[in-house]
Structures are given as C-alpha cells and as structure tokens.
Design a protein around this motif. Structure first.
Motif, short mmCIF file in Angstrom:
data_model
loop_
_atom_site.label_atom_id
_atom_site.label_comp_id
_atom_site.label_asym_id
_atom_site.label_seq_id
_atom_site.Cartn_x
_atom_site.Cartn_y
_atom_site.Cartn_z
N HIS A 168 -13.52 -3.40 10.17
CA HIS A 168 -13.59 -5.48 10.77
C HIS A 168 -12.38 -5.32 10.05
O HIS A 168 -11.36 -6.31 10.92
N ARG A 169 -11.96 -5.87 8.98
CA ARG A 169 -11.07 -6.34 8.66
C ARG A 169 -9.62 -5.83 8.63
O ARG A 169 -8.93 -6.15 9.03
N GLU A 170 -9.80 -4.41 8.57
CA GLU A 170 -8.93 -3.40 9.61
C GLU A 170 -8.35 -4.17 10.97
O GLU A 170 -6.87 -4.31 11.60
N GLN A 171 -9.42 -4.01 11.75
CA GLN A 171 -9.01 -4.63 13.44
C GLN A 171 -8.19 -5.69 12.93
O GLN A 171 -6.64 -6.29 13.81
N GLU A 172 -8.56 -6.81 11.79
CA GLU A 172 -8.66 -8.14 11.85
C GLU A 172 -6.50 -8.18 11.53
O GLU A 172 -5.47 -8.12 12.27
N ILE A 173 -6.56 -7.33 10.73
CA ILE A 173 -5.14 -6.78 9.88
C ILE A 173 -3.72 -5.66 11.24
O ILE A 173 -3.03 -6.58 11.29
N LEU A 174 -4.45 -4.94 11.90
CA LEU A 174 -4.20 -4.42 13.21
C LEU A 174 -3.21 -5.63 14.11
O LEU A 174 -2.69 -5.62 14.87
N THR A 175 -4.68 -6.64 14.38
CA THR A 175 -3.99 -7.69 15.26
C THR A 175 -2.76 -8.16 14.37
O THR A 175 -1.88 -9.18 15.32
N LEU A 176 -2.70 -9.02 13.59
CA LEU A 176 -1.53 -10.14 12.79
C LEU A 176 -0.11 -8.51 12.47
O LEU A 176 0.67 -9.07 12.88
N MET A 177 -0.89 -7.21 12.53
CA MET A 177 0.83 -6.65 12.67
C MET A 177 1.39 -6.52 14.21
O MET A 177 2.21 -6.12 13.98
N ALA A 178 0.46 -6.45 15.30
CA ALA A 178 1.09 -6.77 16.77
C ALA A 178 1.27 -8.24 16.85
O ALA A 178 2.29 -7.99 17.40
N ARG A 179 1.13 -8.84 15.73
CA ARG A 179 1.74 -10.53 16.27
C ARG A 179 3.18 -10.04 14.73
O ARG A 179 3.95 -11.24 15.10
N GLY A 180 4.14 -8.86 14.43
CA GLY A 180 4.70 -8.84 13.86
C GLY A 180 4.72 -9.73 12.05
O GLY A 180 5.83 -9.78 11.23
N MET A 181 3.86 -9.71 11.95
CA MET A 181 3.42 -10.37 10.37
C MET A 181 3.91 -9.64 9.33
O MET A 181 3.24 -8.50 9.94
N SER A 182 4.38 -9.31 8.20
CA SER A 182 4.48 -9.07 7.39
C SER A 182 3.66 -8.44 6.64
O SER A 182 2.19 -9.65 6.58
N SER A 187 -1.61 -11.76 4.10
CA SER A 187 -2.22 -11.67 2.78
C SER A 187 -2.49 -13.15 3.16
O SER A 187 -3.51 -13.85 2.89
N GLU A 188 -1.51 -14.24 3.73
CA GLU A 188 -1.97 -15.20 3.33
C GLU A 188 -2.51 -15.57 4.14
O GLU A 188 -3.40 -17.07 4.19
N ALA A 189 -2.44 -15.16 5.60
CA ALA A 189 -2.81 -16.02 6.84
C ALA A 189 -4.77 -15.57 6.28
O ALA A 189 -5.12 -16.54 7.02
N PHE A 191 -5.97 -14.71 3.10
CA PHE A 191 -6.53 -15.04 1.73
C PHE A 191 -6.72 -14.25 0.93
O PHE A 191 -7.82 -14.14 0.28
N ILE A 192 -6.03 -12.65 1.15
CA ILE A 192 -6.19 -11.56 0.98
C ILE A 192 -4.70 -11.16 -0.13
O ILE A 192 -3.93 -11.94 -0.13
N SER A 193 -5.42 -10.23 -1.54
CA SER A 193 -3.83 -10.18 -2.04
C SER A 193 -2.91 -8.86 -1.05
O SER A 193 -3.18 -8.19 -0.67
N GLU A 194 -1.80 -8.94 -1.01
CA GLU A 194 -1.01 -8.17 -0.63
C GLU A 194 -1.81 -6.32 -1.08
O GLU A 194 -0.93 -5.61 -0.21
N LYS A 195 -1.72 -6.92 -2.33
CA LYS A 195 -1.68 -4.86 -2.50
C LYS A 195 -3.11 -4.66 -1.88
O LYS A 195 -3.34 -3.15 -1.15
N THR A 196 -4.07 -5.37 -1.74
CA THR A 196 -5.32 -5.39 -0.41
C THR A 196 -4.91 -5.00 1.22
O THR A 196 -5.44 -4.14 1.26
N VAL A 197 -4.32 -5.78 1.49
CA VAL A 197 -2.95 -5.80 2.49
C VAL A 197 -3.03 -4.10 2.56
O VAL A 197 -2.98 -3.39 3.71
N LYS A 198 -1.60 -3.87 2.19
CA LYS A 198 -1.26 -2.51 1.79
C LYS A 198 -1.75 -1.02 1.76
O LYS A 198 -1.75 -0.43 2.52
N ASN A 199 -3.07 -1.66 1.10
CA ASN A 199 -4.08 -0.33 1.05
C ASN A 199 -4.86 -0.37 2.85
O ASN A 199 -5.22 1.25 3.30
N HIS A 200 -5.39 -1.71 3.35
CA HIS A 200 -6.24 -1.61 4.33
C HIS A 200 -4.74 -0.68 5.60
O HIS A 200 -5.19 -0.42 6.62
N VAL A 201 -3.52 -1.47 5.19
CA VAL A 201 -3.25 -0.39 6.42
C VAL A 201 -2.90 1.18 6.55
O VAL A 201 -2.44 2.02 7.27
N SER A 202 -2.63 1.44 4.82
CA SER A 202 -2.86 2.78 4.80
C SER A 202 -3.92 3.96 4.91
O SER A 202 -4.36 4.48 5.94
#
Length: 228
Positions: A168-182, A187-189, A191-202
């Motif tokens: 579910h978290r990866e789906q959220e992140i992929l959706t935000l990536m599609a909106r052009g978010m870095s 991470s700000e949207a 409320f998780i760390s940028e490192k955690t986002v990078k791990n999910h993206v990988s």
C-alpha cells in the motif's frame, strides 16, 4: 567525483552554476563553453561524465550539440537546461540523446540530485513538466513499438493488479511520483524520512523491473494503475 562540463552562453548564469558546484565535494567543473560549437569540441576532448547543456546557444544549438556528442561518445550523459516547459522541446532533446531536462529556475538541490542521478545511469525530468511528458509518453506508447527492454517489462506487468505487486505504501509513493514529486516532496507529503522513500522507490523499481522513475510511472499509467 563527478566530472561536470557546463555549456551556456549567458556568462552570469554559467558563473553562478560554477559557484554552486564549488561548494560540492562530489562534483568538479572541468570546463565551460559559451556556444554549442565550443561545447562539442571541448566535450569530445575532455569527455566529462555529465554535461549541463543550454538548449539555446549561438553557432550550434544545445540539441544539435547533444546529438553530435552522443554519436561519438554515448557514455557522456547530457542534461538540457531550458526556459521552455513545452513537451515538444523535451522530446526533441530526448531523441537527441539527452538523459535529463531541467528548467533554468530549478532549485539547487534538485539540480544536484539530477546530476548525481544521471551520472549513475538514470534519467531526470524537471518535476514541473513531468505530468506533460508522461501524458505524451502514455499516448505514444500505444502507437509505437517498445524496445526490447520495455517489452520485457510489459510482459511482466501485463494484466497484473498493483495490489498483488506493490505494498500500500509503495502504491502511494508511485502515485505521488506520477504527479512529479521528488523524493523529498514525497517524504513531506507522507510524513516519512527521505531515506525511507528512497528504499520504497528502489523496491518499486525492482518489483516492476524498471530502471528509473520515468519508466516506472509510464508503466503505471499504461497499466491503468495511476492517472495524470
């Protein structure tokens, strides 16, 4: 250390970039050009890892310079700098061989992220124009044949439900990536760390068998998982 070359006919803008990179330990500016002709000549001689290339330059345009450099030295990565956010400019530079496209009002941290990402073999498009590009990519993907790598990804994902593939978290992140978010925006949207986002993206890249954000989002759109 990433060896960087800067090609831009605006002296003040070029010097501003140099000052930014002087503060970065991992980037070394190895040359500068004021026109496309000089850029071609010097890049072919110096062979830097990454080139920041202004799209509008005298003598030879950034697009033409990119094409000539990539024909001779395909390993050199080129990021286009432009004031134009029209997708037609972006596709022209991608066809010429550019690995990235940034608007000139880009934030310093985004510019640095783009250089690092491209140097490592990825691609990077300015977040503000990502949605335009992805819509056009999605349209073209229905009309054109995919290259072999993209076809393999199609086969892996065809008909699959993303609930079966991604958390579910990866789906959220992929959706935000599609909106052009870095990564930082995500991470700000969430409320998780940028490192955690990078791990999910990988993890997303691995599960979808894609190499970068652009491919991941294009495939998500094609499969109907996200809309832009």
């Amino acid at each position: 250390m990433i060896r960087l070359y800067i090609a831009d006919d605006h002296v003040l803008f070029r010097e501003g970039l140099v000052r930014i990179f002087e503060l970065e330990e991992k980037i070394e500016v190895v040359g500068q050009a004021a026109d496309g002709e000089q850029a071609i000549r010097e890049v072919m001689s110096i062979q830097p890892e990454v080139v920041l290339m202004d799209i509008n330059m005298p003598k030879v345009t950034g697009v033409e310079a990119t094409k000539k450099i990539k024909e001779q030295f395909p390993e050199v990565k080129i990021i286009i700098l432009s004031i134009h956010d029209d997708e037609s400019y972006i596709f022209e530079t991608i066809r010429a061989g550019a690995s990235g496209y940034l608007l000139k009002d880009v934030e310093g941290r985004v510019l640095l992220d783009a250089i690092t990402h491209v140097a490592n073999g990825g691609s990077f498009i300015h977040p503000r124009v990502t949605s335009k590009v992805l819509k056009e990519f999605a349209r073209l993907s229905e009309e054109a044949e995919y290259n072999q790598e993209f076809s393999r990804t199609d086969d892996v994902l065809q008909g699959r439900d993303w609930e079966d593939l991604l958390t579910h978290r990866e789906q959220e992140i992929l959706t935000l990536m599609a909106r052009g978010m870095s990564n930082r925006d995500v991470s700000e949207a969430l409320f998780i760390s940028e490192k955690t986002v990078k791990n999910h993206v990988s993890n997303i890249f691995q599960k979808m068998q894609v190499r970068d954000r652009t491919q991941a989002v294009i495939q998500a759109i094609k499969q109907g998982w996200v809309k832009v």
